[in-house]
Design a protein around this motif. Structure first.
Motif, PDB file in Angstrom:
ATOM      1  N   VAL A   4       0.852  -1.185   0.000  1.00 16.12           N
ATOM      2  CA  VAL A   4       0.000   0.000   0.000  1.00 16.12           C
ATOM      3  C   VAL A   4       0.887   1.235   0.000  1.00 16.12           C
ATOM      4  O   VAL A   4       1.729   1.400   0.883  1.00 16.12           O
ATOM      5  N   THR A   5       0.739   2.068  -1.000  1.00 16.81           N
ATOM      6  CA  THR A   5       1.551   3.274  -1.102  1.00 16.81           C
ATOM      7  C   THR A   5       1.002   4.352  -0.166  1.00 16.81           C
ATOM      8  O   THR A   5      -0.136   4.276   0.304  1.00 16.81           O
ATOM      9  N   GLN A   7       0.209   7.307  -1.035  1.00 20.35           N
ATOM     10  CA  GLN A   7      -0.913   7.972  -1.691  1.00 20.35           C
ATOM     11  C   GLN A   7      -2.211   7.201  -1.490  1.00 20.35           C
ATOM     12  O   GLN A   7      -3.263   7.791  -1.227  1.00 20.35           O
ATOM     13  N   GLN A   8      -2.147   5.865  -1.601  1.00 20.63           N
ATOM     14  CA  GLN A   8      -3.340   5.054  -1.393  1.00 20.63           C
ATOM     15  C   GLN A   8      -3.840   5.172   0.055  1.00 20.63           C
ATOM     16  O   GLN A   8      -5.039   5.290   0.299  1.00 20.63           O
ATOM     17  N   GLU A   9      -2.906   5.136   0.995  1.00 16.15           N
ATOM     18  CA  GLU A   9      -3.274   5.259   2.401  1.00 16.15           C
ATOM     19  C   GLU A   9      -3.867   6.642   2.677  1.00 16.15           C
ATOM     20  O   GLU A   9      -4.861   6.770   3.404  1.00 16.15           O
ATOM     21  N   GLN A  12      -7.418   7.012   1.504  1.00 17.15           N
ATOM     22  CA  GLN A  12      -8.403   6.265   2.276  1.00 17.15           C
ATOM     23  C   GLN A  12      -8.947   7.076   3.452  1.00 17.15           C
ATOM     24  O   GLN A  12      -9.968   6.729   4.046  1.00 17.15           O
ATOM     25  N   TYR A 218     -15.989   5.799   1.022  1.00 20.70           N
ATOM     26  CA  TYR A 218     -14.821   5.401   1.793  1.00 20.70           C
ATOM     27  C   TYR A 218     -15.178   4.186   2.617  1.00 20.70           C
ATOM     28  O   TYR A 218     -16.337   3.858   2.811  1.00 20.70           O
TER      29      TYR A 218
END
Length: 252
Positions: A4-5, A7-9, A12, A218
Motif C-alpha cells: 500500500v503506497t 498515496q493510497q493510504e 483512504q 470510503y
C-alpha cells in the motif's frame, strides 16, 4: 499482501478529515518556512470586520504552533477523533459533518470576541473529542497506559493534562462548551419529552457533500486499524450493557 503506497493510504482518509488535517499541516509548514507569518492568520475581530480580512475566520483554526510537542499532540488527536467521527456517527452524512464544523467554528468565533484567544484550532480539536466521547460512552480509554476510564471522561482528563503542563485551560473549556452545545442540540434535546430537532443541515450542504444513496465513498476501518495507535486516548469497544454501569472509581 499487496503493498500500500502512501498515496493510497492518504486517499483512504475520509475527505473532511483529509482536507482539514492537510490544511493544518501545510499552514504550519508555511509558517515554519516563513512563507507566511502567524500575524497574518490569527483571529482578530477588528481586522476581520473593519478591514475585511475574512480569511482569518478560517486560518485561525489551522495553526497549532510551530513544530514541537504541542503541534504533534494536537495533530494526533485532531486526526484520530475527526476521522473516527467521520467514519462513525457521520458516515454517509458528510453534509451534516461539514455543518457541525461550521456551527462549532461560528460559536467559537463568537466566544472569541470576549476571550483573548488568537488561535482556536486546539479548542476545535477538544470539541471533536468531546462529541466523539459522548457518542461512544461505553468505550474504555487508556491515557498513556496509566489511567483507565470510560470515553466521556476523556475531555476532562485532557484538562487535567493541560494543568499538569502548566497550560491555560480556557482553550479546553471553550472546546468542551462548544461541543456540549452541539451535542445537546443534536442528541439530547430532541429526545426529551416535547423536544424537537433544532439543528438542521442546509440542503445545499447535503447536495454538495453527501454521497449518492448507492455509493460507498470510503471504507470504515476495523478497530485494529483505526487511526492513532497510541495509548493517548486509545480505547477498546464494549458492548452496551442492558442496565447502566457506574464508572470505575479511578475515573472520577
Amino acid at each position: 499482501m499487496a503493498h500500500v503506497t502512501f498515496q493510497q493510504e492518504y486517499m483512504q482518509i475520509p475527505p473532511i478529515t483529509r482536507a482539514y488535517t492537510t490544511a493544518c499541516f501545510f499552514t504550519t509548514v508555511a509558517v515554519q518556512l516563513e512563507v507566511i507569518s502567524p500575524f497574518q492568520i490569527y483571529y482578530n475581530p477588528d481586522l476581520i470586520f473593519k478591514q475585511y480580512q475574512v480569511w482569518r475566520l478560517v486560518t485561525n483554526f489551522l495553526f497549532f504552533g510551530v513544530f514541537g510537542f504541542n503541534f504533534l499532540f494536537n495533530m494526533i488527536f485532531l486526526y484520530r477523533y475527526c476521522r473516527m467521527l467521520e467514519e462513525g456517527s457521520f458516515r454517509g452524512r458528510t453534509g451534516d459533518f461539514v455543518f457541525m464544523f461550521l456551527l462549532g467554528g461560528t460559536v467559537m468565533c463568537v466566544v472569541g470576541l470576549f476571550v483573548n484567544l488568537v488561535f482556536l484550532g486546539q479548542a476545535f480539536t477538544i470539541m471533536l473529542v468531546y462529541i466523539w466521547s459522548r457518542r461512544n460512552p461505553y468505550i474504555r480509554m487508556s491515557f498513556f497506559g496509566i489511567l483507565t476510564f470510560h470515553a466521556p471522561y476523556l475531555p476532562w482528563v485532557l484538562i487535567g493534562f493541560s494543568v499538569m503542563l502548566g497550560n491555560p485551560i480556557i482553550v479546553d473549556v471553550i472546546g468542551i462548551g462548544c461541543g456540549h452545545v452541539y451535542y445537546f442540540l443534536e442528541d439530547v434535546f430532541p429526545e426529551q419529552n416535547g423536544g424537537f430537532k433544532i439543528v438542521h443541515t442546509p440542503r445545499i450542504l447535503k447536495y454538495l457533500f453527501d454521497p449518492a444513496p448507492d455509493s460507498d465513498d470510503y471504507v470504515v476501518l476495523p478497530e485494529a486499524e483505526r487511526p492513532g495507535g497510541f495509548a493517548w486516548g486509545q480505547g477498546e469497544n464494549e458492548n452496551p450493557p442492558q442496565e447502566p454501569v457506574a464508572p470505575d472509581d479511578n475515573a472520577q
